[in-house]
Enzyme design. Structure first.
Site, PDB file in Angstrom:
ATOM      1  CB  VAL A 296      -0.412 -32.442 -13.165  1.00  0.00           C
ATOM      2  CG1 VAL A 296      -0.182 -32.855 -11.732  1.00  0.00           C
ATOM      3  CG2 VAL A 296      -0.578 -30.925 -13.278  1.00  0.00           C
ATOM      4  NE  ARG A 298      -0.157 -35.168 -22.854  1.00  0.00           N
ATOM      5  CZ  ARG A 298      -1.257 -35.131 -22.134  1.00  0.00           C
ATOM      6  NH1 ARG A 298      -1.191 -35.098 -20.814  1.00  0.00           N
ATOM      7  NH2 ARG A 298      -2.438 -35.107 -22.721  1.00  0.00           N
ATOM      8  CD  GLU A 327       1.479 -41.359 -18.613  1.00  0.00           C
ATOM      9  OE1 GLU A 327       0.326 -41.585 -19.023  1.00  0.00           O
ATOM     10  OE2 GLU A 327       1.822 -40.283 -18.093  1.00  0.00           O
ATOM     11  CG  HIS A 346      -2.022 -39.641 -16.790  1.00  0.00           C
ATOM     12  ND1 HIS A 346      -1.427 -39.734 -18.032  1.00  0.00           N
ATOM     13  CD2 HIS A 346      -2.701 -38.461 -16.802  1.00  0.00           C
ATOM     14  CE1 HIS A 346      -1.732 -38.675 -18.758  1.00  0.00           C
ATOM     15  NE2 HIS A 346      -2.500 -37.888 -18.025  1.00  0.00           N
ATOM     16  CG  LEU A 347      -4.383 -40.915 -10.201  1.00  0.00           C
ATOM     17  CD1 LEU A 347      -4.351 -41.064  -8.689  1.00  0.00           C
ATOM     18  CD2 LEU A 347      -5.380 -41.880 -10.815  1.00  0.00           C
TER      19      LEU A 347
END
Length: 610
Positions: A296, A298, A327, A346-347
């Site tokens: 979580v 990079r 992304e 990406h949450l």
């Protein structure tokens, strides 16, 4: 020489809260080339605004009494943050800008706020043409901002590292547990009409070893929660303090030990040239077979092709990914489509509470920077802890003024080769954090002789570009540890100057200052003691010590209706050399200064507007 301690935030300080004893700052210049007999320098020190007096941080303030600054927000920001910005500035919300559109708009903006999607490149800083003073990253990672270019252009970069910490840690734990129990795959299977209990048997977390790679804010929160799940937690982070890890019950280990002994690995490291694709074929080959990986942080820290290969052969059993090298990733990405990988877009910081918190945190940092205050989250400026700056803030303005004063005393710095700063203090060197003073001294030295905008962000860089070598040393002073600094000396190796060589056997100029009743004072020039307030206009004369000099210079000033507010004369040997410091209310005309320089007993003088 002690290593400099990490720095953090800056806060306001007030003179009435000074320590009982007054620290001093002195600068020593070493000259080599002769100059004209009479030197008249009228380089003005910038007037310190009320905001700067409160914060002690000149040259970061860009606001005007006539117009509000403009803040460009290039990605969605919570309403709480926008409201804070609107109270202080004109806010331009322009989302989904192309690089060309961003460059076209940026020269009209004083600040820019981005999330992770906007790339703030060198071209952006160049297109800003010096107006852009602050870039705010609404989040933790700043790999989408060219920090080197920002520093070169004197632009402060701030981030919001705390508001989304818990959200990111919670998402990391969510992915960890979902991966261990195949939640995503089982959900998709049932929704397709299947009932595959045997296929999605998971693994337990209790008693398993989790390696947290990067023990910062998010990593340490993940470790706390993993401990609560009954996991054995180890961590690797070359910069993490061991006592903080021990307090959580986590053992700090080497990179090799972390990857080779863990059952689960959770990544929380920043993306830097050192960490880029650090998890590659070789790294995966050293891991325990069947390891499970959560990321979580990079996406770029993982070589995604190498991870696919490790998944295909079973070296890595599963992966749970919230971030990716590109992304959004391509829809046909083998990694995204892999059956042993669960993915989210990406949450990590995407909770209602975190989004609002990040918006407010970055808005406060940007507004503070525009006011002339250094934000606690600045990433490319010399920051000091709040409690330290509380002590040092009265000396910040003094440090800059002494730097400017000393540079003008040698009347030019074209040949300066180095700056050596020596801090004397009764405190343990590890407890002495003076980077803000160093920055202000260097700024004071470099700014008057640079055509570029110079502030504490780029002072060191600008000095380096001019070939100046800066070194620092700490020495013990037998005084009170309640006083953070007893004295500071700065040695400049310079070209020859008669002013310097005449007042020091070694050819050095030593300028010492103190804060008295909240006001910076000059207390020493070479071996000559003076007591001069570093405010208003100042004339420093190097002269022969003989009768009548005070009256002679005083009459010249009186003839031009220039009022003297103080005069101080000091000498080391009777009838030899002396230094006369004269404070004047008005700025003398050039003809008046010329007459002073023509007095036979005056060898050299410098006029300064402070």
């Amino acid at each position: 020489m002690a290593a400099l301690a990490p720095t953090k935030p800056a806060i306001s300080g007030h003179s009435q809260l000074l320590p009982l004893r007054t620290p001093s700052i002195s600068l020593v210049f070493s000259p080599v080339r002769s100059r004209l007999r009479s030197i008249t320098v009228s380089a003005r020190l910038a007037e310190i605004s009320p905001v700067e007096k409160r914060s002690g941080l000149p040259d970061l303030e860009i606001t005007s009494k006539k117009a509000k600054p403009t803040v460009l927000v290039s990605e969605k920001l919570g309403e709480g943050g926008l409201e804070l910005l609107r109270q202080f500035s004109n806010v331009d919300c322009a989302y989904n800008l192309s690089p060309e559109e961003l460059c076209a708009k940026i020269s009209l903006c004083d600040a820019l706020i981005v999330r992770s999607g906007t790339k703030v490149t060198r071209e952006v800083f160049e297109a800003a043409k010096g107006r852009l003073k602050v870039v705010g990253r609404a989040g933790v990672g700043i790999d989408n901002v060219d920090l080197q270019a920002a520093t070169e252009h004197g632009c402060l970069v701030v981030n919001a590292p705390t508001a989304n910490t818990i959200a990111a840690a919670e998402h990391g734990i969510a992915l960890l547990t979902a991966m261990a129990r195949n939640v995503a795959q089982a959900d998709a299977s049932m929704k397709s009409g299947k009932w595959q209990r045997n296929k999605y048997v998971g693994v337990s977390l209790v008693g398993k070893t989790l390696a947290v790679m990067g023990f910062g804010k998010v990593g340490s929160e993940v470790a706390r929660r993993a401990k609560g799940l009954g996991m054995h937690v180890i961590a690797h982070d070359p910069y993490a303090p061991a006592d903080r890890a021990r307090a959580i019950g986590v053992e700090l280990v080497s990179f090799e030990e972390a990857i080779s002994t863990s059952d689960f690995i959770s990544l929380h490291m920043p993306l830097t040239p050192t960490t880029s694709k650090i998890f590659d074929d070789e790294t995966f080959g050293k891991m325990k077979k069947g390891v499970r990986i959560v990321n979580v942080a990079r996406g770029g820290v993982i070589d995604e092709d190498a991870l696919v290969r490790a998944l295909d052969v079973g070296a890595v059993a599963q992966a749970a990914l919230d971030v990716f090298t590109v992304e959004p990733p391509p829809s046909d990405s083998r990694l995204v489509q892999h059956e042993n990988v669960i993915v989210t877009p990406h949450l990590g910081a995407s909770t209602i509470e975190a989004q609002e918190g990040v918006a407010i945190e970055i808005a406060e940092a940007v507004v503070g920077a525009l006011k002339g205050e250094l934000a606690a989250t600045a990433v490319n400026a010399p920051m000091v802890p709040a409690e330290v700056l509380f002590e040092l803030s009265p000396y910040v303005v003094l440090a800059e003024k002494l730097g400017r004063l000393a540079v003008q005393l040698v009347a030019g710095v074209s040949g300066i080769k180095g700056i050596k700063i020596v801090y004397a203090s009764a405190r343990d060197p590890d407890d002495l954090d003076t980077r803000i003073l160093r920055a202000m001294i260097v700024k004071g030295i470099v700014q008057p002789i640079s055509s570029l905008f110079v502030n504490i962000v780029n002072a060191d860089y600008t000095a380096k570009q001019r070939g100046l070598r800066i070194s620092e040393e700490r020495v013990f002073h037998d005084g009170s540890p309640e006083v953070p600094i007893d004295s500071i000396q700065v040695h400049l190796t310079n070209v020859e100057s008669k002013f310097a060589s005449a007042i020091s056997d070694s050819g050095d100029i030593r300028v010492e200052g103190k804060v008295k009743d909240g006001v910076p004072h000059l207390t020493l020039v070479g071996g000559f003691s003076v007591n001069v307030s570093l405010e208003g206009n100042l004339i420093l004369c190097r002269q022969v010590d003989q009768p009548g000099m005070i009256g002679r210079v005083g009459n010249i000033l009186a003839e031009q209706n220039v009022n003297i507010n103080f005069m101080s004369v000091c000498r080391t040997v009777v009838r030899q050399q002396a230094i006369m410091a004269i404070g004047v209310d008005e700025e003398p005309e050039k003809e008046t200064l010329k007459k002073i320089g023509e007095v036979p007993a005056i060898d050299e003088f410098v006029f300064l507007t402070l």
